[in-house]
Design a protein around this motif. Structure first.
Motif, PDB file in Angstrom:
ATOM      1  N   HIS A  66       9.251   1.822  -1.065  1.00 41.19           N
ATOM      2  CA  HIS A  66       8.842   0.709  -0.209  1.00 41.19           C
ATOM      3  C   HIS A  66       7.808  -0.113  -0.968  1.00 41.19           C
ATOM      4  CE1 HIS A  66      10.738   2.724   3.233  1.00 41.19           C
ATOM      5  NE2 HIS A  66      10.247   3.844   2.701  1.00 41.19           N
TER       6      HIS A  66
ATOM      7  N   PHE B 162       9.908  -4.252  13.381  1.00 45.22           N
ATOM      8  CA  PHE B 162       8.768  -3.487  13.876  1.00 45.22           C
ATOM      9  C   PHE B 162       8.406  -3.941  15.292  1.00 45.22           C
ATOM     10  CE2 PHE B 162       8.204  -4.195   9.237  1.00 45.22           C
ATOM     11  CZ  PHE B 162       8.524  -2.917   8.809  1.00 45.22           C
TER      12      PHE B 162
ATOM     13  N   VAL C  71       8.077  -4.850   2.527  1.00 46.66           N
ATOM     14  CA  VAL C  71       7.348  -5.102   3.776  1.00 46.66           C
ATOM     15  C   VAL C  71       6.240  -6.096   3.449  1.00 46.66           C
ATOM     16  CG1 VAL C  71       5.959  -4.146   5.645  1.00 46.66           C
ATOM     17  CG2 VAL C  71       7.822  -2.792   4.655  1.00 46.66           C
TER      18      VAL C  71
ATOM     19  N   ALA D 188       3.335  -6.977  10.208  1.00 45.79           N
ATOM     20  CA  ALA D 188       4.242  -6.601   9.130  1.00 45.79           C
ATOM     21  C   ALA D 188       5.598  -7.225   9.414  1.00 45.79           C
ATOM     22  CB  ALA D 188       4.354  -5.086   9.010  1.00 45.79           C
TER      23      ALA D 188
ATOM     24  N   LEU E 277       4.176   1.801  11.408  1.00 37.89           N
ATOM     25  CA  LEU E 277       4.654   1.995  10.042  1.00 37.89           C
ATOM     26  C   LEU E 277       4.572   3.464   9.658  1.00 37.89           C
ATOM     27  CD1 LEU E 277       2.992  -1.056   8.253  1.00 37.89           C
ATOM     28  CD2 LEU E 277       5.219  -0.913   9.371  1.00 37.89           C
TER      29      LEU E 277
END
Length: 246
Positions: free
Chosen positions: A2, A27, A106, A114, A150
């Motif tokens: 990520h 998200f 991200v 995010a 997250l």
């Protein structure tokens, strides 16, 4: 893997198209905080001292405030197109497989928390280091929401700047990417921190890792992937240092 990126102050503007749909953003756990921040930013942008409160340069304040006041009505466009500037120019998203890139990147934002590259948002201006009236430090507002939303699995490659790191601490395994310039002075190597080129280098490293299909699972595997791509780099604890020649 990520890859965490900061946003960019420079942004494109859509001439037409649908407005923001908060329910469609990635998200979804962040939606309550996003709504709260949009309302607070709209109010702050109507204050007489808004440029000072939001830390806006005089030459950019009028345009930025107008955008902040029109968040819910302005045409939205994908984050991949919205963010411009040095880092995103070198990320060169148009040369990448967007689905793969969106799954690995991200973007952290003072307004949205995010985002994925495919999230459609309007242009705005709110830095993570701002203290927003009635809310407090933006990074502190986001911290509990981001902690819950997250939960990455696998290696985190952190290319964010300090204020955005303050909003969410990446769990291990995580490696923060630093960029140095190395010169030989009096026969000895001397390293200095760079700013403009650091953004460009982080964007290019992210681009090259994604384009190569790299999937490192450890800091050591990340180091090998980056050096295999032709960069001079080394590990220093929880940091990957990319070294630019003088």
């Amino acid at each position: 893997m990520h890859i965490l990126l900061p946003p960019s102050e420079k942004k494109s503007v859509a001439q037409d198209g649908p407005p923001l749909d908060p329910a469609a953003l990635s998200f979804p756990e962040l939606r309550p905080t996003r709504e709260r921040m949009m309302d607070a930013l709209g109010k702050a942008s109507r204050r007489g001292d808004a440029p000072e409160v939001l830390g806006l340069p005089a030459g950019q304040a009028a345009e930025a405030l107008a955008r902040n006041r029109a968040l819910r009505e302005a045409p939205a466009l994908p984050a991949a197109e919205l963010y411009t500037g040095v880092l995103y120019d070198n990320l060169a998203i148009g040369e990448l497989d967007l689905e793969r890139a969106a799954g690995q990147i991200v973007i952290f934002s003072g307004l949205w928390g995010a985002l994925r590259l495919t999230d459609r948002i309007p242009p705005y201006r709110l830095a993570m280091g701002v203290t927003l009236p009635g809310q407090g430090r933006v990074s502190a507002v986001w911290r509990p929401a981001l902690k819950e939303a997250l939960r990455p699995d696998g290696l985190v490659v952190d290319m964010r700047s300090g204020p955005y790191m303050a909003a969410w601490k990446a769990p291990r395994p995580a490696v923060a990417v630093r960029v140095f310039r190395e010169r030989i002075l009096d026969g000895a190597p001397q390293r200095t921190v760079v700013s403009h080129m650091a953004k460009a280098t982080r964007g290019r490293v992210a681009h090259d890792l994604i384009k190569a299909g790299a999937s490192p699972e450890t800091p050591e595997e990340l180091l090998k992937a980056v050096t295999d791509l032709g960069y001079a780099a080394e590990l220093d604890g929880a940091h990957l240092d990319v070294i630019l020649p003088g």
